[in-house]
Design a protein around this motif. Structure first.
Motif, PDB file in Angstrom:
ATOM      1  N   SER A 135      60.852  83.551  31.397  1.00  0.00           N
ATOM      2  CA  SER A 135      61.096  84.424  29.741  1.00  0.00           C
ATOM      3  C   SER A 135      60.514  84.434  28.936  1.00  0.00           C
ATOM      4  CB  SER A 135      63.148  84.661  29.856  1.00  0.00           C
ATOM      5  OG  SER A 135      63.145  85.692  28.814  1.00  0.00           O
ATOM      6  N   PRO A 136      59.751  84.754  27.836  1.00  0.00           N
ATOM      7  CA  PRO A 136      58.766  84.821  27.074  1.00  0.00           C
ATOM      8  C   PRO A 136      59.794  84.631  25.961  1.00  0.00           C
ATOM      9  CG  PRO A 136      58.367  86.903  27.679  1.00  0.00           C
ATOM     10  CD  PRO A 136      59.207  86.419  28.351  1.00  0.00           C
ATOM     11  N   ARG A 137      59.124  83.805  24.716  1.00  0.00           N
ATOM     12  CA  ARG A 137      60.049  83.857  23.618  1.00  0.00           C
ATOM     13  C   ARG A 137      59.226  85.028  22.965  1.00  0.00           C
ATOM     14  NH1 ARG A 137      58.710  77.874  20.768  1.00  0.00           N
ATOM     15  NH2 ARG A 137      56.825  78.425  21.882  1.00  0.00           N
ATOM     16  N   VAL A 138      60.121  85.690  22.155  1.00  0.00           N
ATOM     17  CA  VAL A 138      58.786  86.626  21.747  1.00  0.00           C
ATOM     18  C   VAL A 138      60.111  87.203  19.665  1.00  0.00           C
ATOM     19  CG1 VAL A 138      59.600  89.081  21.321  1.00  0.00           C
ATOM     20  CG2 VAL A 138      59.717  88.136  23.238  1.00  0.00           C
ATOM     21  N   TYR A 139      58.670  86.620  19.065  1.00  0.00           N
ATOM     22  CA  TYR A 139      58.987  86.810  17.055  1.00  0.00           C
ATOM     23  C   TYR A 139      58.389  89.015  17.031  1.00  0.00           C
ATOM     24  CZ  TYR A 139      58.586  82.080  18.087  1.00  0.00           C
ATOM     25  OH  TYR A 139      58.617  80.790  17.952  1.00  0.00           O
ATOM     26  N   ILE A 140      59.211  88.949  16.433  1.00  0.00           N
ATOM     27  CA  ILE A 140      58.587  90.474  15.799  1.00  0.00           C
ATOM     28  C   ILE A 140      59.153  90.027  14.022  1.00  0.00           C
ATOM     29  CG2 ILE A 140      60.462  92.548  15.788  1.00  0.00           C
ATOM     30  CD1 ILE A 140      61.740  92.567  18.273  1.00  0.00           C
ATOM     31  N   ASP A 141      58.275  90.196  13.765  1.00  0.00           N
ATOM     32  CA  ASP A 141      57.714  90.513  12.383  1.00  0.00           C
ATOM     33  C   ASP A 141      58.387  89.055  11.721  1.00  0.00           C
ATOM     34  OD1 ASP A 141      57.362  93.128  12.043  1.00  0.00           O
ATOM     35  OD2 ASP A 141      58.783  93.598  11.526  1.00  0.00           O
ATOM     36  N   GLU A 142      57.484  88.529  12.891  1.00  0.00           N
ATOM     37  CA  GLU A 142      57.905  86.041  12.513  1.00  0.00           C
ATOM     38  C   GLU A 142      58.622  86.010  12.809  1.00  0.00           C
ATOM     39  OE1 GLU A 142      55.215  84.479  12.695  1.00  0.00           O
ATOM     40  OE2 GLU A 142      53.757  85.842  11.516  1.00  0.00           O
ATOM     41  N   ILE A 143      59.892  86.514  13.305  1.00  0.00           N
ATOM     42  CA  ILE A 143      61.257  86.305  13.254  1.00  0.00           C
ATOM     43  C   ILE A 143      61.514  86.115  15.105  1.00  0.00           C
ATOM     44  CG2 ILE A 143      64.057  86.752  13.120  1.00  0.00           C
ATOM     45  CD1 ILE A 143      62.881  88.179  10.457  1.00  0.00           C
ATOM     46  N   PRO A 144      62.251  84.844  15.308  1.00  0.00           N
ATOM     47  CA  PRO A 144      61.895  84.675  16.847  1.00  0.00           C
ATOM     48  C   PRO A 144      63.572  85.105  17.453  1.00  0.00           C
ATOM     49  CG  PRO A 144      62.755  83.043  15.659  1.00  0.00           C
ATOM     50  CD  PRO A 144      62.430  83.580  14.606  1.00  0.00           C
ATOM     51  N   ILE A 196      66.185  87.050  20.448  1.00  0.00           N
ATOM     52  CA  ILE A 196      66.707  86.427  21.136  1.00  0.00           C
ATOM     53  C   ILE A 196      66.943  87.292  22.751  1.00  0.00           C
ATOM     54  CG2 ILE A 196      69.052  85.699  22.853  1.00  0.00           C
ATOM     55  CD1 ILE A 196      69.389  83.763  20.000  1.00  0.00           C
ATOM     56  N   CYS A 197      67.143  87.634  23.414  1.00  0.00           N
ATOM     57  CA  CYS A 197      66.301  88.317  24.456  1.00  0.00           C
ATOM     58  C   CYS A 197      65.170  89.298  24.252  1.00  0.00           C
ATOM     59  CB  CYS A 197      67.835  89.280  24.899  1.00  0.00           C
ATOM     60  SG  CYS A 197      69.268  87.812  25.175  1.00  0.00           S
ATOM     61  N   GLY A 198      64.406  88.826  23.385  1.00  0.00           N
ATOM     62  CA  GLY A 198      63.353  90.326  22.785  1.00  0.00           C
ATOM     63  C   GLY A 198      63.016  90.673  23.732  1.00  0.00           C
ATOM     64  N   LEU A 199      62.443  90.895  24.427  1.00  0.00           N
ATOM     65  CA  LEU A 199      61.590  91.123  25.725  1.00  0.00           C
ATOM     66  C   LEU A 199      62.569  92.730  25.718  1.00  0.00           C
ATOM     67  CD1 LEU A 199      60.504  89.373  28.936  1.00  0.00           C
ATOM     68  CD2 LEU A 199      58.489  90.648  26.934  1.00  0.00           C
ATOM     69  N   ASP A 200      63.798  92.543  25.501  1.00  0.00           N
ATOM     70  CA  ASP A 200      64.792  93.798  25.529  1.00  0.00           C
ATOM     71  C   ASP A 200      64.912  94.516  24.033  1.00  0.00           C
ATOM     72  OD1 ASP A 200      65.986  93.207  28.302  1.00  0.00           O
ATOM     73  OD2 ASP A 200      67.782  92.465  27.268  1.00  0.00           O
ATOM     74  N   MET A 201      64.459  94.292  23.258  1.00  0.00           N
ATOM     75  CA  MET A 201      64.303  94.275  21.872  1.00  0.00           C
ATOM     76  C   MET A 201      62.541  94.995  22.030  1.00  0.00           C
ATOM     77  SD  MET A 201      66.954  92.598  19.559  1.00  0.00           S
ATOM     78  CE  MET A 201      65.429  93.823  18.292  1.00  0.00           C
ATOM     79  N   LEU A 202      61.604  94.519  22.777  1.00  0.00           N
ATOM     80  CA  LEU A 202      60.666  94.948  22.863  1.00  0.00           C
ATOM     81  C   LEU A 202      60.641  96.003  23.039  1.00  0.00           C
ATOM     82  CD1 LEU A 202      57.768  94.869  21.678  1.00  0.00           C
ATOM     83  CD2 LEU A 202      57.575  93.038  24.108  1.00  0.00           C
ATOM     84  N   ALA A 203      61.715  96.413  24.343  1.00  0.00           N
ATOM     85  CA  ALA A 203      60.717  97.501  24.930  1.00  0.00           C
ATOM     86  C   ALA A 203      61.588  99.392  24.025  1.00  0.00           C
ATOM     87  CB  ALA A 203      61.953  97.609  26.295  1.00  0.00           C
ATOM     88  N   ALA A 204      62.970  98.066  23.227  1.00  0.00           N
ATOM     89  CA  ALA A 204      63.099  99.028  22.145  1.00  0.00           C
ATOM     90  C   ALA A 204      62.243  99.789  20.964  1.00  0.00           C
ATOM     91  CB  ALA A 204      64.901  98.846  21.426  1.00  0.00           C
ATOM     92  N   TYR A 205      61.079  99.778  21.077  1.00  0.00           N
ATOM     93  CA  TYR A 205      59.612 100.158  20.286  1.00  0.00           C
ATOM     94  C   TYR A 205      59.010 101.034  20.634  1.00  0.00           C
ATOM     95  CZ  TYR A 205      61.318  96.124  16.647  1.00  0.00           C
ATOM     96  OH  TYR A 205      62.202  95.860  15.540  1.00  0.00           O
ATOM     97  N   GLN A 206      59.189 102.043  20.108  1.00  0.00           N
ATOM     98  CA  GLN A 206      58.312 102.834  20.449  1.00  0.00           C
ATOM     99  C   GLN A 206      56.219 102.058  19.809  1.00  0.00           C
ATOM    100  OE1 GLN A 206      58.268 106.219  21.819  1.00  0.00           O
ATOM    101  NE2 GLN A 206      60.388 105.545  22.473  1.00  0.00           N
ATOM    102  N   PRO A 207      55.672 102.711  20.710  1.00  0.00           N
ATOM    103  CA  PRO A 207      53.907 102.764  20.692  1.00  0.00           C
ATOM    104  C   PRO A 207      53.955 103.056  19.053  1.00  0.00           C
ATOM    105  CG  PRO A 207      54.405 103.515  22.294  1.00  0.00           C
ATOM    106  CD  PRO A 207      55.418 103.883  21.907  1.00  0.00           C
TER     107      PRO A 207
END
Length: 87
Positions: free
Chosen positions: A18-27, A29-40
């Motif tokens: 399960s990769p570590r995900v950073y969104i706008d430089e902030i780590p 938790i459960c980042g892939l789930d959050m990433l899936a919520a973004y539109q391209p």
């Protein structure tokens, strides 16, 4: 993921992680789930490191704010890495 519950993972060579995900430089938790919520169209840049072990995304809104006020940029290493949770 091979774990029950449909968790999101990636293949890191021979391992499933399960990769570590950073969104706008902030780590995140459960980042892939959050990433899936973004539109391209909401994303400015996606960086993938270590065969998917770390994913960093930058949203358009974040990059536009940085363009106006570059002093807002901060070092993500000041934050602890995202922990492994069952997302």
């Amino acid at each position: 993921c091979p774990r029950p519950g449909g968790y999101l993972c990636v293949m890191d060579g021979r391992r499933v992680v399960s990769p570590r995900v950073y969104i706008d430089e902030i780590p995140v938790i459960c980042g892939l789930d959050m990433l899936a919520a973004y539109q391209p169209q909401d994303l400015h840049l996606v960086e993938v490191y270590g065969r998917g072990g770390q994913i960093r995304i930058y949203t358009r809104a974040y990059v536009e704010r940085l363009a106006r006020r570059p002093e807002m940029l901060f070092d993500a290493d000041l934050y602890p890495p995202a922990l492994s949770f069952d997302c």
